[in-house]
Design a protein around this motif. Structure first.
Motif, mmCIF file in Angstrom:
data_model
loop_
_atom_site.group_PDB
_atom_site.id
_atom_site.type_symbol
_atom_site.label_atom_id
_atom_site.label_comp_id
_atom_site.label_asym_id
_atom_site.label_seq_id
_atom_site.Cartn_x
_atom_site.Cartn_y
_atom_site.Cartn_z
ATOM 1 N N PHE A 15 38.297 40.718 58.370
ATOM 2 C CA PHE A 15 37.072 40.749 57.564
ATOM 3 C C PHE A 15 37.347 41.449 56.239
ATOM 4 N N LEU A 16 36.622 40.978 55.218
ATOM 5 C CA LEU A 16 36.626 41.614 53.909
ATOM 6 C C LEU A 16 35.188 41.955 53.548
ATOM 7 N N ILE A 17 34.922 43.223 53.267
ATOM 8 C CA ILE A 17 33.623 43.648 52.763
ATOM 9 C C ILE A 17 33.808 43.973 51.291
ATOM 10 N N LEU A 18 33.062 43.271 50.435
ATOM 11 C CA LEU A 18 33.211 43.419 48.994
ATOM 12 C C LEU A 18 31.899 43.913 48.399
ATOM 13 N N ASN A 19 31.963 45.063 47.743
ATOM 14 C CA ASN A 19 30.790 45.636 47.070
ATOM 15 C C ASN A 19 31.094 45.760 45.584
ATOM 16 N N VAL A 20 30.345 45.060 44.774
ATOM 17 C CA VAL A 20 30.551 45.069 43.322
ATOM 18 C C VAL A 20 29.259 45.542 42.665
ATOM 19 N N SER A 21 29.360 46.544 41.801
ATOM 20 C CA SER A 21 28.170 47.120 41.163
ATOM 21 C C SER A 21 28.417 47.343 39.676
ATOM 22 N N GLN A 22 27.332 47.639 38.957
ATOM 23 C CA GLN A 22 27.365 47.893 37.521
ATOM 24 C C GLN A 22 28.071 46.765 36.764
ATOM 25 N N ILE A 23 27.708 45.541 37.113
ATOM 26 C CA ILE A 23 28.307 44.362 36.481
ATOM 27 C C ILE A 23 27.745 44.184 35.075
ATOM 28 N N SER A 24 28.656 43.996 34.133
ATOM 29 C CA SER A 24 28.251 43.786 32.748
ATOM 30 C C SER A 24 29.168 42.743 32.121
ATOM 31 N N LEU A 25 28.551 41.708 31.504
ATOM 32 C CA LEU A 25 29.308 40.653 30.836
ATOM 33 C C LEU A 25 29.026 40.703 29.343
ATOM 34 N N SER A 26 30.089 40.631 28.558
ATOM 35 C CA SER A 26 29.917 40.642 27.103
ATOM 36 C C SER A 26 30.866 39.633 26.476
ATOM 37 N N ASN A 27 30.301 38.793 25.594
ATOM 38 C CA ASN A 27 31.092 37.738 24.962
ATOM 39 C C ASN A 27 31.240 38.048 23.480
ATOM 40 N N SER A 28 32.452 37.888 22.969
ATOM 41 C CA SER A 28 32.693 38.142 21.547
ATOM 42 C C SER A 28 31.949 37.135 20.667
ATOM 43 N N ASN A 29 31.629 35.977 21.254
ATOM 44 C CA ASN A 29 30.840 34.964 20.547
ATOM 45 C C ASN A 29 29.463 34.871 21.216
ATOM 46 N N PRO A 30 28.445 35.522 20.663
ATOM 47 C CA PRO A 30 27.135 35.564 21.316
ATOM 48 C C PRO A 30 26.454 34.208 21.403
ATOM 49 N N ASN A 31 26.924 33.219 20.673
ATOM 50 C CA ASN A 31 26.314 31.894 20.702
ATOM 51 C C ASN A 31 26.810 31.040 21.873
ATOM 52 N N VAL A 32 27.846 31.512 22.547
ATOM 53 C CA VAL A 32 28.411 30.774 23.674
ATOM 54 C C VAL A 32 27.961 31.441 24.969
ATOM 55 N N LYS A 33 27.289 30.680 25.817
ATOM 56 C CA LYS A 33 26.839 31.201 27.092
ATOM 57 C C LYS A 33 27.947 31.051 28.128
ATOM 58 N N PRO A 34 28.347 32.135 28.788
ATOM 59 C CA PRO A 34 29.449 32.043 29.754
ATOM 60 C C PRO A 34 29.061 31.242 30.989
ATOM 61 N N ASP A 35 30.036 30.527 31.538
ATOM 62 C CA ASP A 35 29.839 29.784 32.779
ATOM 63 C C ASP A 35 30.162 30.728 33.931
ATOM 64 N N THR A 36 29.136 31.295 34.541
ATOM 65 C CA THR A 36 29.355 32.307 35.596
ATOM 66 C C THR A 36 29.908 31.701 36.877
ATOM 67 N N ALA A 37 29.883 30.370 37.000
ATOM 68 C CA ALA A 37 30.491 29.732 38.172
ATOM 69 C C ALA A 37 32.014 29.822 38.110
ATOM 70 N N LEU A 38 32.536 30.118 36.926
ATOM 71 C CA LEU A 38 33.988 30.264 36.740
ATOM 72 C C LEU A 38 34.404 31.737 36.693
ATOM 73 N N VAL A 39 33.533 32.585 37.242
ATOM 74 C CA VAL A 39 33.830 34.020 37.337
ATOM 75 C C VAL A 39 33.561 34.453 38.767
#
Length: 443
Positions: free
Chosen positions: A56-80
């Motif tokens: 088993f793997l228990i994964l806890n991820v917190s304080q997630i923050s995404l920042s793009n150098s190009n604010p006009n491009v929306k990131p595809d979160t399915a590829l993260v």
């Protein structure tokens, strides 16, 4: 020179090891916590673990923050997101990426996808438990296939297998689950050897040199190192953390390493056996070996606690290997010097037989030291590399058996004896011994 003349430096070095170990206890054992800050890497490996069919793997991820150098491009979160992959599968994934069969490693059917960021329903965290039914060694990897997308997050990963009999969690990798009792078994062996050595010293007091007590200290520190390592692995196996035993392990590991290399140098120079003091060049060897051992132990602490993919882990591994090689080479010089000095003395002092015995013993010790260094540094590493993940414990057993054999050889050949072969004279063989020295010990 006496062994205790370096004690202030050793004390300072010990404090360095303790401080380093305490500093790194925030990322311990098979439960790891990692902070990622403004990281745009496409692939970030975290840790690897040998799973059984009930892993088993228990994964806890917190304080997630995404920042793009190009604010006009929306990131595809399915590829993260996170996935598990074996080393063999990862090679094929890289081939798929190179041939453009896939655009992101998360899209490969060769990996086990754990979680992608498009599954987050608001908030800045997620928690998931993933069951692993394929027995193999997997690496936990984070993938970010959005160019120029920077990720910040806190990641806590817990990996374990369920014991088939007791249904308890086993936080040690499948190939390391046997290590607690293996280390404890070797502790019992070294404790027995220490008792036997004490008995020998007690019964041969008139033939005991100071170096024999130093040998006892080396054995005792090795035994303490093993019991601490056994307890360390036992606590990790049960709870996933070391509960402070790792600090004791690093302390005794440091002392054991220092005393072992010092012992090899002292025996190689003939200190206490053949002469009561060390020459300047021999002191310089110790002054090189001891500080390098400090660096090697600090590097080992960083490597162990940061994990195989920790920050700067590769650099510290290179430092450790370089320092270890230098130490291993340095301790050989005093033995070579002793062989050369005894050969030269054999030409002038008229004691060919006794010098032949000394030369034979020192040449044997030289060969054994080289064999020990080669086996524990090269053969054991090769065994660890080629052995299947569930048999990783075999490399530990091989290294410990080689170390035990080296200790036993050293103790047996340099044990206290009333009629030490160093000083046994046989006038009838003087001429034959002199010829043999000339023929076999040319340097």
């Amino acid at each position: 020179m006496t062994v205790t003349s370096r004690s202030p430096f050793i004390l300072f070095s010990l404090l360095t090891i303790i401080t380093t170990a305490l500093f790194f206890t925030t990322t311990v054992a098979e439960i790891r916590s990692t902070e990622i800050r403004s990281d745009a890497r496409s692939t970030i490996p975290f840790d690897e673990f040998g799973f059984t069919h009930t892993g088993f793997l228990i994964l806890n991820v917190s304080q997630i923050s995404l920042s793009n150098s190009n604010p006009n491009v929306k990131p595809d979160t399915a590829l993260v997101g996170f996935f598990l992959s074996t080393r063999e599968s990862w090679i094929h994934v890289l081939e798929q990426l190179q041939e453009e069969d896939i655009a992101c490693s998360l899209q490969s059917n060769l990996v086990k996808r754990i979680f992608t960021f498009d599954q987050i329903n608001g908030g800045d965290r997620f928690d998931t438990t993933f069951g692993v039914t394929d027995a193999n060694q997997f690496t936990l990897v984070f993938a970010n296939c959005n160019p120029n997308l920077q990720i910040s997050m806190n990641v806590r990963s817990t990996m374990y297998n369920l014991d088939s009999k007791s249904n308890r969690r086993d936080y040690l990798s499948a190939g390391k689950t046997n290590l607690p009792w293996i280390y404890f078994m070797f502790f019992l062996i070294y404790a027995t050897v220490a008792c036997i050595w004490i008995y020998i010293l007690y019964n041969k007091l008139l033939s005991v040199f100071r170096i024999h007590f130093f040998m006892l200290a080396v054995i005792a520190l090795k035994a303490l190192n093993l019991i601490c390592e056994a307890e360390d692995k036992s606590y990790i196996k049960k709870t996933g953390t070391a509960h402070g035993w790792d600090v004791l392990f690093y302390i005794f590991s440091f002392l054991k390493g220092i005393t072992l290399f010092t012992l090899i140098v002292l025996i190689g120079t003939g200190w206490s056996f053949l002469k009561p003091y060390l020459q300047d060049k021999e002191k310089r060897v110790l002054m090189i070996v001891i500080p390098l051992q400090v660096v090697a132990n600090v590097a080992q602490v960083v490597i162990d606690e940061a994990g195989p993919y920790g920050q700067d882990s590769y650099t510290w591994k290179q430092v450790f290997l370089l320092v270890d090689v230098v130490c291993c080479c340095a301790v050989l010089f005093p033995i070579v010097w002793s062989i050369k000095n005894m050969r030269e003395a054999a030409r002038t002092d008229g004691k060919a037989a006794v010098n032949l015995m000394k030369l034979t013993l020192f040449r044997q010790y030289y060969v054994v030291v080289i064999s020990y260094i080669y086996f524990t540094r090269v053969v054991v590493y090769a065994l660890e590399t080629i052995t299947s993940y569930q048999y990783q414990w075999t490399s530990v057993v091989a290294a410990e058996l080689a170390t035990l054999a080296f200790y036993l050889f050293t103790g047996y050949n340099f044990r206290p004896k009333a009629h030490n072969p160093y000083f046994a004279l046989d006038d009838e063989e003087e001429e034959a011994a002199a010829d043999k020295i000339e023929d076999e010990f040319e340097l």
